[in-house]
Scaffold this active site. Structure first.
Site, short mmCIF file in Angstrom:
data_model
loop_
_atom_site.label_atom_id
_atom_site.label_comp_id
_atom_site.label_asym_id
_atom_site.label_seq_id
_atom_site.Cartn_x
_atom_site.Cartn_y
_atom_site.Cartn_z
N SER A 1 0.58 -0.90 0.09
CA SER A 1 0.26 0.11 -0.03
C SER A 1 0.87 1.40 0.72
O SER A 1 0.49 2.01 -0.20
CB SER A 1 -1.06 0.15 0.95
OG SER A 1 -0.40 -0.53 2.37
N GLU A 2 1.96 1.22 -0.72
CA GLU A 2 2.84 2.53 -0.10
C GLU A 2 2.54 3.68 -0.37
O GLU A 2 2.70 4.37 -0.59
CB GLU A 2 4.36 1.81 0.04
CG GLU A 2 5.03 1.67 1.57
CD GLU A 2 4.45 -0.40 1.59
OE1 GLU A 2 5.33 -0.61 2.11
OE2 GLU A 2 3.93 -0.77 0.20
N ALA A 3 2.35 3.32 -2.40
CA ALA A 3 2.39 4.31 -3.16
C ALA A 3 1.65 5.27 -2.59
O ALA A 3 0.72 6.29 -3.33
CB ALA A 3 1.81 3.27 -4.69
N ARG A 4 0.29 4.73 -2.09
CA ARG A 4 -0.41 5.74 -1.45
C ARG A 4 -0.56 6.76 -0.66
O ARG A 4 -1.00 7.61 -0.49
CB ARG A 4 -2.18 5.14 -0.81
CG ARG A 4 -2.57 4.58 -1.76
CD ARG A 4 -4.27 3.24 -1.37
NE ARG A 4 -4.88 2.53 -1.73
CZ ARG A 4 -5.90 1.70 -1.19
NH1 ARG A 4 -6.67 2.12 -0.58
NH2 ARG A 4 -6.45 1.82 -2.23
N PHE A 5 0.90 6.50 0.01
CA PHE A 5 1.32 7.76 1.07
C PHE A 5 2.60 7.85 0.58
O PHE A 5 3.02 9.40 0.84
CB PHE A 5 2.34 7.11 2.18
CG PHE A 5 0.87 6.12 3.08
CD1 PHE A 5 0.15 6.47 3.57
CD2 PHE A 5 0.31 4.47 2.71
CE1 PHE A 5 -1.07 6.41 4.41
CE2 PHE A 5 -0.43 4.14 3.56
CZ PHE A 5 -1.09 5.00 4.43
#
Length: 262
Positions: free
Chosen positions: A135-139
């Site tokens: 989920s890192e790309a959301r941050f």
């Protein structure tokens, strides 16, 4: 050792590391990372432990990074973030490099670094209610430290999708792409883990370590004369070990090998 964020449960030759922060869905911070590293070192050196299971107390395996830890990281310098990331990377290397089989026991959410923890284990079994995400790309960041383990599990094609889309996917998809070995009804998760543990305990521990080392040495290499020679050397060396002699002797004598009694 005593731990603040973990609970180590021992049953015979099996040790389960329980991440024990259910109030924050076993999200990890500096303390949990340090304690996971220490627990892996402790169990790796314990000759009475044959199999290590990694699980999370409560409803979720691990929701990834703790929000307060992320907030501190966002306010830190690049050098401070580098030191932090190096500690996380070292813990994952220790988990992945354990000299005995490791199994991730996954229920509920396994997000971000939680997906990374599952991928760093040798094997993973998920309840059918489990969900995963890099989920890192959301941050606005990337799943860099967990990437070697996730890539090893799902390959570059799936990684190109999920590293960029940050989509959440279920246990069936996780099995389809290779992130987990099996997806079972939630009520059967422990039964499935126990079945795999018993299969592992029936095999020679030194042979299992040699198998892990074999995969590391051969993966990604072409099938050529050098690889053929290396595999020949490895099996010849293994056949002359005391463990191999015991394995063959036990088979011909129709009795369990000695390691099944430990």
């Amino acid at each position: 050792m005593s731990y603040e964020t973990l609970d180590i449960e021992r049953k015979g030759a099996v040790a389960t590391i329980w991440m024990d922060r259910p109030e924050v869905f076993n999200a990890f911070d500096e303390r949990l990372i340090a304690e996971l590293d220490a627990a892996c070192a402790e169990l790796d050196g314990d000759t009475g432990v044959r199999v290590v299971v990694l699980g999370g107390r409560g409803r979720h395996f691990s929701a990834g990074a703790d929000l307060n830890w992320m907030r501190r990281a966002a306010a830190s310098t690049e050098q401070e973030n580098l030191a932090d990331s190096r500690r996380f990377a070292a813990m994952l290397r220790r988990l992945a490099g354990l000299s005995k089989p490791t199994i991730a026991r996954v229920q509920g959410a396994a997000l971000g670094g939680g997906t990374g923890l599952a991928a760093a284990c040798d094997m993973a079994i998920a309840a059918d209610d489990a969900s995963f995400s890099t989920s890192e790309a959301r941050f606005g960041i990337i799943p860099a430290v967990i990437s070697p383990y996730v890539l090893r599990a799902i390959g570059p094609r799936h990684a190109l999708r999920y590293f960029q889309s940050a989509e959440r996917f279920d246990a069936a998809e996780a099995k389809s792409i290779g992130l987990v070995n099996d997806a079972v009804p939630a009520g059967q998760l422990d039964t499935a883990i126990d079945r795999l543990v018993q299969a592992l305990l029936a095999c020679g521990p030194q042979a299992q370590l040699a198998a892990k080392q074999l995969i590391s040495a051969i993966d990604g290499r072409g099938i050529d004369e050098a690889v053929g020679e290396e595999t020949a050397i490895r099996i010849a060396r293994q056949r002359t070990t005391d463990e191999a002699r015991e394995g063959f002797t036990a088979f011909f004598e129709k009795r369990p090998p000695a390691w099944m009694a430990t």
